[in-house]
Design a protein around this motif. Structure first.
Motif, PDB file in Angstrom:
ATOM      1  N   GLY A 151      10.434   4.406  -2.790  1.00 25.29           N
ATOM      2  CA  GLY A 151      10.187   4.049  -2.769  1.00 25.29           C
ATOM      3  C   GLY A 151       9.676   2.759  -3.475  1.00 25.29           C
ATOM      4  O   GLY A 151       7.841   2.276  -3.765  1.00 25.29           O
TER       5      GLY A 151
ATOM      6  N   GLU B  31       5.145   4.929   2.115  1.00 23.37           N
ATOM      7  CA  GLU B  31       5.495   6.345   2.482  1.00 23.37           C
ATOM      8  C   GLU B  31       6.490   5.675   4.569  1.00 23.37           C
ATOM      9  O   GLU B  31       7.068   6.443   4.111  1.00 23.37           O
ATOM     10  CB  GLU B  31       3.735   6.736   2.463  1.00 23.37           C
ATOM     11  CG  GLU B  31       4.547   8.455   2.941  1.00 23.37           C
ATOM     12  CD  GLU B  31       6.209   8.578   1.690  1.00 23.37           C
ATOM     13  OE1 GLU B  31       6.756  10.197   2.180  1.00 23.37           O
ATOM     14  OE2 GLU B  31       5.529   8.526   0.369  1.00 23.37           O
ATOM     15  N   LYS B  32       5.693   5.137   4.919  1.00 21.95           N
ATOM     16  CA  LYS B  32       5.653   5.674   6.244  1.00 21.95           C
ATOM     17  C   LYS B  32       6.874   4.632   6.533  1.00 21.95           C
ATOM     18  O   LYS B  32       7.580   4.860   7.513  1.00 21.95           O
ATOM     19  CB  LYS B  32       5.015   4.459   6.852  1.00 21.95           C
ATOM     20  CG  LYS B  32       4.883   4.304   8.459  1.00 21.95           C
ATOM     21  CD  LYS B  32       3.826   3.631   9.404  1.00 21.95           C
ATOM     22  CE  LYS B  32       3.668   3.440  10.700  1.00 21.95           C
ATOM     23  NZ  LYS B  32       2.838   2.508  11.464  1.00 21.95           N
ATOM     24  N   ASN B  33       7.172   3.392   5.398  1.00 19.12           N
ATOM     25  CA  ASN B  33       8.706   2.559   5.843  1.00 19.12           C
ATOM     26  C   ASN B  33       9.562   2.965   5.483  1.00 19.12           C
ATOM     27  O   ASN B  33      10.073   1.497   5.185  1.00 19.12           O
ATOM     28  CB  ASN B  33       8.189   1.461   6.302  1.00 19.12           C
ATOM     29  CG  ASN B  33       6.944   1.151   7.347  1.00 19.12           C
ATOM     30  OD1 ASN B  33       7.054   1.257   8.815  1.00 19.12           O
ATOM     31  ND2 ASN B  33       6.057   0.300   6.682  1.00 19.12           N
ATOM     32  N   LYS B  34       9.813   3.343   4.596  1.00 14.25           N
ATOM     33  CA  LYS B  34      10.802   4.328   3.371  1.00 14.25           C
ATOM     34  C   LYS B  34      12.208   3.288   4.257  1.00 14.25           C
ATOM     35  O   LYS B  34      13.326   3.468   3.390  1.00 14.25           O
ATOM     36  CB  LYS B  34      11.100   5.369   2.814  1.00 14.25           C
ATOM     37  CG  LYS B  34       9.491   5.344   1.562  1.00 14.25           C
ATOM     38  CD  LYS B  34       9.980   6.518   0.363  1.00 14.25           C
ATOM     39  CE  LYS B  34       9.054   7.816   0.790  1.00 14.25           C
ATOM     40  NZ  LYS B  34       9.591   8.647  -0.178  1.00 14.25           N
TER      41      LYS B  34
ATOM     42  N   SER C  92       5.021  -4.684   8.220  1.00 13.63           N
ATOM     43  CA  SER C  92       5.141  -3.876   6.662  1.00 13.63           C
ATOM     44  C   SER C  92       5.755  -4.423   5.548  1.00 13.63           C
ATOM     45  O   SER C  92       6.706  -5.438   6.584  1.00 13.63           O
ATOM     46  CB  SER C  92       6.154  -2.919   6.741  1.00 13.63           C
ATOM     47  OG  SER C  92       6.282  -2.001   5.855  1.00 13.63           O
TER      48      SER C  92
ATOM     49  N   SER D 101       0.801  -1.406  -0.200  1.00  8.99           N
ATOM     50  CA  SER D 101       0.157  -0.770  -0.356  1.00  8.99           C
ATOM     51  C   SER D 101       0.603   1.057   0.212  1.00  8.99           C
ATOM     52  O   SER D 101       1.804   1.393   0.493  1.00  8.99           O
ATOM     53  CB  SER D 101      -0.987   0.257   1.422  1.00  8.99           C
ATOM     54  OG  SER D 101      -0.306   0.020   2.553  1.00  8.99           O
ATOM     55  N   ALA D 102       0.603   2.160  -0.869  1.00 14.85           N
ATOM     56  CA  ALA D 102       1.215   3.293  -0.774  1.00 14.85           C
ATOM     57  C   ALA D 102       1.610   4.078   0.822  1.00 14.85           C
ATOM     58  O   ALA D 102       2.743   5.046   1.086  1.00 14.85           O
ATOM     59  CB  ALA D 102       0.509   4.429  -1.103  1.00 14.85           C
ATOM     60  N   GLU D 103       1.128   3.875   1.905  1.00 18.95           N
ATOM     61  CA  GLU D 103       0.843   4.223   3.264  1.00 18.95           C
ATOM     62  C   GLU D 103       1.930   3.277   3.404  1.00 18.95           C
ATOM     63  O   GLU D 103       2.793   4.165   4.610  1.00 18.95           O
ATOM     64  CB  GLU D 103      -0.417   3.908   3.986  1.00 18.95           C
ATOM     65  CG  GLU D 103      -0.339   4.553   5.556  1.00 18.95           C
ATOM     66  CD  GLU D 103      -1.375   4.079   5.771  1.00 18.95           C
ATOM     67  OE1 GLU D 103      -0.985   3.601   7.176  1.00 18.95           O
ATOM     68  OE2 GLU D 103      -3.064   3.708   5.803  1.00 18.95           O
ATOM     69  N   ASP D 104       1.617   2.169   3.276  1.00 11.77           N
ATOM     70  CA  ASP D 104       2.870   1.007   3.787  1.00 11.77           C
ATOM     71  C   ASP D 104       4.615   2.099   3.745  1.00 11.77           C
ATOM     72  O   ASP D 104       5.508   1.871   4.261  1.00 11.77           O
ATOM     73  CB  ASP D 104       2.564  -0.389   4.052  1.00 11.77           C
ATOM     74  CG  ASP D 104       3.899  -0.904   3.918  1.00 11.77           C
ATOM     75  OD1 ASP D 104       4.430  -1.059   5.155  1.00 11.77           O
ATOM     76  OD2 ASP D 104       3.788  -2.324   3.699  1.00 11.77           O
TER      77      ASP D 104
ATOM     78  N   CYS E  56       9.883  -2.846  12.384  1.00 12.22           N
ATOM     79  CA  CYS E  56       7.825  -2.560  11.357  1.00 12.22           C
ATOM     80  C   CYS E  56       7.733  -3.505  11.098  1.00 12.22           C
ATOM     81  O   CYS E  56       7.699  -4.360   9.732  1.00 12.22           O
ATOM     82  CB  CYS E  56       7.840  -1.244  10.118  1.00 12.22           C
ATOM     83  SG  CYS E  56       9.143  -1.110   9.114  1.00 12.22           S
TER      84      CYS E  56
END
Length: 110
Positions: A95, A16-19, A39, A11-14, A36
């Motif tokens: 990403g 962005e959050k874990n880059k 993730s 997911s885009a959220e995953d 994480c």
């Protein structure tokens, strides 16, 4: 798997959050697994980092044992592993979930 198929798994959220933590997997492969664990993007890069570590260790041992020819090839091998590490690090920071050439198709961490 193609790059589009792999990137569709996250997911885009995953991403962005874990880059950043995923990029650090190429230095310490287990870091995303601790920081994480849920993730899938982090697990992907942790797997790539672990594969790179295993290839680097085995390659250094084998080439270190082989006299002369192995010793000549060893610095070139080290440079290739370093370049793969930088490629993975940059991909994670951007990403992207792109497999490393040759070794990236294998899965140890699922």
């Amino acid at each position: 798997m193609s790059e589009q198929q792999i990137e569709g798994l996250f997911s885009a959220e995953d991403i962005e959050k874990n880059k950043v933590i995923s990029a650090l997997a190429y230095i310490l492969f287990f870091l995303p697994l601790i920081a994480c664990p849920e993730s899938s993007f982090g697990k992907f890069h942790a797997n790539q980092g672990l594969l790179l570590l295993i290839v680097g260790i085995i390659g250094n041992i084998v080439l270190g044992i082989i006299p002369v020819i192995g010793w000549i090839i060893l610095p070139i091998f080290g440079l290739v592993v370093f370049i793969l590490c930088i490629m993975g690090l940059i991909g994670a920071l951007n990403g992207k979930a792109k497999e490393l050439p040759i070794i990236g198709k294998y899965r140890i961490i699922k």
